[in-house]
Scaffold this active site. Structure first.
Site, PDB file in Angstrom:
ATOM      1  N   ARG A 172       0.835  -1.207   0.000  1.00 15.82           N
ATOM      2  CA  ARG A 172       0.000   0.000   0.000  1.00 15.82           C
ATOM      3  C   ARG A 172       0.867   1.253   0.000  1.00 15.82           C
ATOM      4  O   ARG A 172       0.450   2.308  -0.453  1.00 15.82           O
ATOM      5  CB  ARG A 172      -0.875   0.039   1.260  1.00 15.82           C
ATOM      6  CG  ARG A 172      -1.981  -0.973   1.301  1.00 15.82           C
ATOM      7  CD  ARG A 172      -2.619  -1.007   2.679  1.00 15.82           C
ATOM      8  NE  ARG A 172      -3.175   0.260   3.131  1.00 15.82           N
ATOM      9  CZ  ARG A 172      -4.367   0.742   2.779  1.00 15.82           C
ATOM     10  NH1 ARG A 172      -5.129   0.061   1.961  1.00 15.82           N
ATOM     11  NH2 ARG A 172      -4.793   1.898   3.252  1.00 15.82           N
ATOM     12  N   ARG A 176       9.970   5.124  -3.064  1.00 19.27           N
ATOM     13  CA  ARG A 176      10.482   5.972  -4.146  1.00 19.27           C
ATOM     14  C   ARG A 176      11.934   6.344  -3.907  1.00 19.27           C
ATOM     15  O   ARG A 176      12.329   6.541  -2.758  1.00 19.27           O
ATOM     16  CB  ARG A 176       9.769   7.331  -4.226  1.00 19.27           C
ATOM     17  CG  ARG A 176       8.337   7.374  -4.175  1.00 19.27           C
ATOM     18  CD  ARG A 176       7.876   8.810  -4.474  1.00 19.27           C
ATOM     19  NE  ARG A 176       6.435   8.748  -4.440  1.00 19.27           N
ATOM     20  CZ  ARG A 176       5.704   9.132  -3.411  1.00 19.27           C
ATOM     21  NH1 ARG A 176       6.279   9.674  -2.363  1.00 19.27           N
ATOM     22  NH2 ARG A 176       4.400   9.001  -3.457  1.00 19.27           N
ATOM     23  N   ARG A 264      -9.526  -6.280  12.926  1.00 15.18           N
ATOM     24  CA  ARG A 264      -8.806  -5.447  13.892  1.00 15.18           C
ATOM     25  C   ARG A 264      -9.664  -4.255  14.253  1.00 15.18           C
ATOM     26  O   ARG A 264     -10.419  -3.722  13.418  1.00 15.18           O
ATOM     27  CB  ARG A 264      -7.485  -4.931  13.300  1.00 15.18           C
ATOM     28  CG  ARG A 264      -6.467  -5.997  13.082  1.00 15.18           C
ATOM     29  CD  ARG A 264      -6.002  -6.656  14.342  1.00 15.18           C
ATOM     30  NE  ARG A 264      -5.085  -5.830  15.125  1.00 15.18           N
ATOM     31  CZ  ARG A 264      -4.634  -6.189  16.327  1.00 15.18           C
ATOM     32  NH1 ARG A 264      -5.031  -7.326  16.895  1.00 15.18           N
ATOM     33  NH2 ARG A 264      -3.787  -5.401  16.972  1.00 15.18           N
ATOM     34  N   ARG A 295      -0.053   5.580  16.288  1.00  9.92           N
ATOM     35  CA  ARG A 295       0.177   6.923  15.751  1.00  9.92           C
ATOM     36  C   ARG A 295      -0.587   7.960  16.555  1.00  9.92           C
ATOM     37  O   ARG A 295      -1.524   7.619  17.282  1.00  9.92           O
ATOM     38  CB  ARG A 295      -0.177   7.014  14.263  1.00  9.92           C
ATOM     39  CG  ARG A 295      -1.517   6.450  13.875  1.00  9.92           C
ATOM     40  CD  ARG A 295      -1.648   6.316  12.335  1.00  9.92           C
ATOM     41  NE  ARG A 295      -2.842   5.539  12.026  1.00  9.92           N
ATOM     42  CZ  ARG A 295      -3.142   5.025  10.842  1.00  9.92           C
ATOM     43  NH1 ARG A 295      -2.347   5.219   9.816  1.00  9.92           N
ATOM     44  NH2 ARG A 295      -4.243   4.328  10.667  1.00  9.92           N
ATOM     45  N   GLU A 315      -3.751   6.485  18.805  1.00 14.23           N
ATOM     46  CA  GLU A 315      -4.456   5.347  18.208  1.00 14.23           C
ATOM     47  C   GLU A 315      -3.870   4.023  18.720  1.00 14.23           C
ATOM     48  O   GLU A 315      -2.681   3.772  18.569  1.00 14.23           O
ATOM     49  CB  GLU A 315      -4.260   5.468  16.683  1.00 14.23           C
ATOM     50  CG  GLU A 315      -5.116   4.572  15.883  1.00 14.23           C
ATOM     51  CD  GLU A 315      -5.060   4.934  14.390  1.00 14.23           C
ATOM     52  OE1 GLU A 315      -4.945   6.131  14.030  1.00 14.23           O
ATOM     53  OE2 GLU A 315      -5.115   4.003  13.581  1.00 14.23           O
ATOM     54  N   TYR A 363      -9.775  -4.802   2.444  1.00 16.64           N
ATOM     55  CA  TYR A 363      -9.097  -3.618   2.981  1.00 16.64           C
ATOM     56  C   TYR A 363      -9.215  -2.500   1.933  1.00 16.64           C
ATOM     57  O   TYR A 363      -8.254  -2.120   1.299  1.00 16.64           O
ATOM     58  CB  TYR A 363      -7.638  -4.008   3.241  1.00 16.64           C
ATOM     59  CG  TYR A 363      -6.772  -3.043   3.992  1.00 16.64           C
ATOM     60  CD1 TYR A 363      -7.231  -1.818   4.453  1.00 16.64           C
ATOM     61  CD2 TYR A 363      -5.444  -3.390   4.251  1.00 16.64           C
ATOM     62  CE1 TYR A 363      -6.379  -0.966   5.144  1.00 16.64           C
ATOM     63  CE2 TYR A 363      -4.600  -2.536   4.943  1.00 16.64           C
ATOM     64  CZ  TYR A 363      -5.070  -1.334   5.382  1.00 16.64           C
ATOM     65  OH  TYR A 363      -4.221  -0.485   6.066  1.00 16.64           O
ATOM     66  N   ASP A 365      -9.834   1.220   0.341  1.00 18.14           N
ATOM     67  CA  ASP A 365      -9.757   2.656   0.600  1.00 18.14           C
ATOM     68  C   ASP A 365     -11.083   3.275   0.183  1.00 18.14           C
ATOM     69  O   ASP A 365     -11.885   2.651  -0.522  1.00 18.14           O
ATOM     70  CB  ASP A 365      -8.613   3.264  -0.218  1.00 18.14           C
ATOM     71  CG  ASP A 365      -7.255   2.876   0.350  1.00 18.14           C
ATOM     72  OD1 ASP A 365      -7.159   2.676   1.573  1.00 18.14           O
ATOM     73  OD2 ASP A 365      -6.297   2.759  -0.443  1.00 18.14           O
TER      74      ASP A 365
HETATM   75  N1  UDP Z   1       3.399   0.597   7.900  1.00 10.26           N
HETATM   76  C1  UDP Z   1       4.583   0.479   8.581  1.00 10.26           C
HETATM   77  N2  UDP Z   1       5.119   1.588   9.162  1.00 10.26           N
HETATM   78  C2  UDP Z   1       4.518   2.796   9.082  1.00 10.26           C
HETATM   79  C3  UDP Z   1       3.320   2.922   8.371  1.00 10.26           C
HETATM   80  C4  UDP Z   1       2.772   1.798   7.797  1.00 10.26           C
HETATM   81  O1  UDP Z   1       5.146  -0.604   8.686  1.00 10.26           O
HETATM   82  O2  UDP Z   1       5.071   3.769   9.654  1.00 10.26           O
HETATM   83  C5  UDP Z   1       2.830  -0.636   7.304  1.00 10.26           C
HETATM   84  C6  UDP Z   1       1.917  -1.359   8.289  1.00 10.26           C
HETATM   85  O3  UDP Z   1       2.052  -2.749   8.064  1.00 10.26           O
HETATM   86  C7  UDP Z   1       0.551  -0.891   7.886  1.00 10.26           C
HETATM   87  C8  UDP Z   1       0.693  -0.815   6.376  1.00 10.26           C
HETATM   88  O4  UDP Z   1       2.020  -0.334   6.182  1.00 10.26           O
HETATM   89  O5  UDP Z   1      -0.471  -1.768   8.290  1.00 10.26           O
HETATM   90  C9  UDP Z   1      -0.309   0.064   5.669  1.00 10.26           C
HETATM   91  O6  UDP Z   1      -0.242   1.371   6.196  1.00 10.26           O
HETATM   92  P1  UDP Z   1      -1.374   2.449   5.940  1.00 10.26           P
HETATM   93  O7  UDP Z   1      -0.867   3.760   6.418  1.00 10.26           O
HETATM   94  O8  UDP Z   1      -1.823   2.340   4.537  1.00 10.26           O
HETATM   95  O9  UDP Z   1      -2.508   1.916   6.934  1.00 10.26           O
HETATM   96  P2  UDP Z   1      -3.923   2.555   7.366  1.00 10.26           P
HETATM   97  O10 UDP Z   1      -3.795   4.045   7.298  1.00 10.26           O
HETATM   98  O11 UDP Z   1      -4.942   1.967   6.441  1.00 10.26           O
HETATM   99  O12 UDP Z   1      -4.061   2.055   8.770  1.00 10.26           O
END
Ligand code: UDP
Length: 382
Positions: A172, A176, A264, A295, A315, A363, A365
């Site tokens: 996801r 880059r 979850r 976060r 969170e 999952y 978006d």
């Molecule tokens: N992820 C990570 N570190 C980060 C942010 C994301 O390892 O700092 C990984 C983690 O496995 C997460 C996935 O990337 O579940 C997808 O992140 P995303 O931000 O897309 O998750 P969402 O916002 O949907 O919770």
């Protein structure tokens, strides 16, 4: 007895999009929701002039111009670009994984140096075809980034070790070799000015909406969920419907007859702080395993807020259990196999449509939710 063409269970983005399109086509629609508000997990609520993302940060992004234009009918979007930062101990890195991240991690400057560093870190691992999230992450970014920015965060978020999670979850995130901190690759991105709830409100104009109404109560118990075409609302009104659009958990709908699916959940600790800028960014990830939350969101920064005070949400991720809201399907092999059984049974239903993250156990978006809802309605109206 009041009759509706559609009963829509769940006033989230899927249900609301479907409702809006059905109404446009002259159908009658009843929308119910267990919660006491509309908009599902995209619900936002204004407090002290700040739109609080009550069920976690939602940043709209899409590459599909049709979906972008569709959403812009209901709200004006600002030009917010998501650029989270990650805190690991006393170190701070830009996300997603890009030249800013690599430069800070290794003191290097060029893409060639970054690629060489990653190649050196993964050469002994011999990963040819990544079989899980751990192998996928290691093969993309090497051991340092994996250990500091992925491993702890992912285990907190999913409550499972990285080698038991599917690789797609980490894909996801963009990777880059440019100095670009935009978390998404999509062409269109932003936050609706004034929040998300107004979008759902507009989508539901013309529908009957009943809140704090559980579908299973309405039909007299989970055992009656399949096959029902009539029920009684909490206030005693009797209703019937032609088709059901169900956006709750598909396993619950079928009384968990093929086993329970895992989800979850997320819990938020929200605080008002007497300062105008707490963390300088809307999203700060805490990637170390020993910090209990994943976060911290500072809501005002999604809308460039200039208010004198601020609101933050920490969170915390946990396994879903009855009584709390489900947020994410856990799409590992075990759950996907169970879901397939429900999906096969669902295919044989003539008058039930399952939608959204919980109904389709995906999952998704937000843009995909809208796209699938639009597709569903056009398939159904043919
Ligand atoms: N992820 C990570 N570190 C980060 C942010 C994301 O390892 O700092 C990984 C983690 O496995 C997460 C996935 O990337 O579940 C997808 O992140 P995303 O931000 O897309 O998750 P969402 O916002 O949907 O919770």
């Amino acid at each position: 007895m009041k009759n509706y063409d559609y009963l829509i269970v769940g006033a989230g983005l899927f249900g609301a999009t479907f409702a809006h399109e059905a109404l446009k086509r002259g159908k009658s629609v009843l929308v119910i929701d267990r919660r006491d508000h509309i908009a599902g997990n995209i619900y936002t609520k204004e407090e002290d002039g700040i739109n609080v993302h009550v069920y976690g940060a939602h940043i709209f992004h899409t590459s599909d111009k049709k979906i972008w234009d569709y959403m812009n009918q209901f709200a004006e979007f600002n030009n917010y670009i998501n650029s989270p930062v990650a805190v690991y101990g006393d170190e701070l890195y830009n996300l997603p994984f890009n030249m800013n991240t690599f430069s800070k991690m290794w003191g290097i400057k060029t893409p060639a140096e970054a690629k060489a560093k990653i190649a050196e870190q993964i050469k002994e691992l011999n990963i040819t075809e990544p079989k899980n999230l751990e192998e996928q992450a290691l093969s993309l970014v090497g051991t340092d980034v994996y250990e500091k920015l992925i491993k702890g965060y992912t285990q907190k978020q999913w409550g499972r070790p990285c080698d038991e999670l599917p690789a797609f979850i980490i894909k996801r995130l963009p990777l880059r070799f440019t100095y670009n901190n935009n978390y998404f690759n999509d062409r269109f991105q932003g936050i609706p000015m004034g929040g998300y709830t107004q979008i759902v409100e507009k989508m539901l104009e013309g529908a009957d909406v009943v809140l704090s109404q559980d579908y299973f109560d309405m039909v007299g118990g989970v055992e009656n969920a399949p096959e029902s075409t009539e029920g009684e609302l909490n206030d005693g009104t009797k209703v019937s419907w032609g088709k059901l659009v169900f956006t709750g958990q598909i396993d619950e709908y079928y009384g968990s007859c093929y086993g329970e699916l895992e989800y979850r959940s997320v819990r938020f600790e929200t605080e008002k702080l007497d300062c105008d800028n707490y963390q300088g960014n809307a999203v700060v990830n805490y990637t170390a395993a020993d910090v209990p939350y994943t976060r911290i969101i500072e809501h005002k920064h999604f809308e460039f807020g200039q208010q004198p005070t601020t609101i933050i949400s920490k969170e915390y991720s946990s396994e879903w259990q009855p009584g709390v809201e489900p947020y994410y399907p856990v799409n590992n092999d075990k759950n996907n196999a169970v879901y397939e059984e429900y999906a096969n049974r669902a295919k044989s239903e003539k008058s039930v449509i399952f939608g959204g993250r919980l109904g389709q156990y995906k999952y998704y978006d937000m843009d995909k939710v809208v796209a699938v809802a639009l597709q569903c309605i056009s398939d159904n109206m043919e």
